[in-house]
Scaffold this motif. Structure first.
Motif, mmCIF file in Angstrom:
data_model
loop_
_atom_site.group_PDB
_atom_site.id
_atom_site.type_symbol
_atom_site.label_atom_id
_atom_site.label_comp_id
_atom_site.label_asym_id
_atom_site.label_seq_id
_atom_site.Cartn_x
_atom_site.Cartn_y
_atom_site.Cartn_z
ATOM 1 N N ALA A 1 39.621 27.181 62.265
ATOM 2 C CA ALA A 1 40.987 26.741 62.503
ATOM 3 C C ALA A 1 41.225 26.606 64.003
ATOM 4 O O ALA A 1 40.508 27.189 64.811
ATOM 5 N N TYR B 1 36.623 28.633 57.080
ATOM 6 C CA TYR B 1 36.889 27.335 57.694
ATOM 7 C C TYR B 1 37.446 27.566 59.084
ATOM 8 O O TYR B 1 38.360 28.377 59.269
ATOM 9 N N VAL C 1 43.882 33.505 50.084
ATOM 10 C CA VAL C 1 43.685 32.901 51.405
ATOM 11 C C VAL C 1 43.894 33.984 52.458
ATOM 12 O O VAL C 1 44.814 34.794 52.347
ATOM 13 N N GLU D 1 42.839 35.221 56.915
ATOM 14 C CA GLU D 1 42.596 34.759 58.276
ATOM 15 C C GLU D 1 41.759 35.785 59.013
ATOM 16 O O GLU D 1 41.896 36.989 58.796
ATOM 17 N N LYS E 1 39.271 31.306 65.566
ATOM 18 C CA LYS E 1 40.115 31.630 64.412
ATOM 19 C C LYS E 1 39.555 30.938 63.179
ATOM 20 O O LYS E 1 39.178 29.769 63.241
ATOM 21 N N ARG F 1 39.954 36.490 63.101
ATOM 22 C CA ARG F 1 39.788 36.072 64.490
ATOM 23 C C ARG F 1 38.546 36.758 65.045
ATOM 24 O O ARG F 1 38.253 37.891 64.705
ATOM 25 N N SER G 1 40.059 30.497 58.775
ATOM 26 C CA SER G 1 40.774 30.727 57.526
ATOM 27 C C SER G 1 39.733 30.977 56.451
ATOM 28 O O SER G 1 38.654 30.382 56.471
ATOM 29 N N SER G 2 40.048 31.875 55.526
ATOM 30 C CA SER G 2 39.101 32.170 54.451
ATOM 31 C C SER G 2 39.741 31.892 53.102
ATOM 32 O O SER G 2 40.949 32.016 52.933
#
Length: 66
Positions: free
Chosen positions: A52, A50, A15, A17, A35, A19, A37-38
């Motif tokens: 965030a 996704y 997982v 992140e 932002k 930006r 999430s991967s």
């Protein structure tokens, strides 16, 4: 999280992140107001992103630290 890769059926993942900037003003002032999430499969490296939520406080912090 119960993840299964849609490409290779593997169930191990990482997982992360990311930006990114949004519109023109965000690019001018270098504010990363988007932002994501991967989730990346550890076997085939297929990655899904996704969106965030970001807070106004984190956007102000970006403005002063960029």
């Amino acid at each position: 999280m119960n993840y299964k890769c849609p490409k290779c059926d593997n169930s191990t993942y990482e997982v992360g992140e990311m930006r990114a900037t949004g519109g023109t003003l965000s690019k001018i002032f270098d504010i990363q107001n988007k932002k994501f999430s991967s989730v990346t499969c550890k076997r085939c490296r297929y990655t899904e992103f996704y969106k965030a939520k970001t807070s106004a406080l984190s956007n102000i912090f970006d403005l002063f630290t960029s």
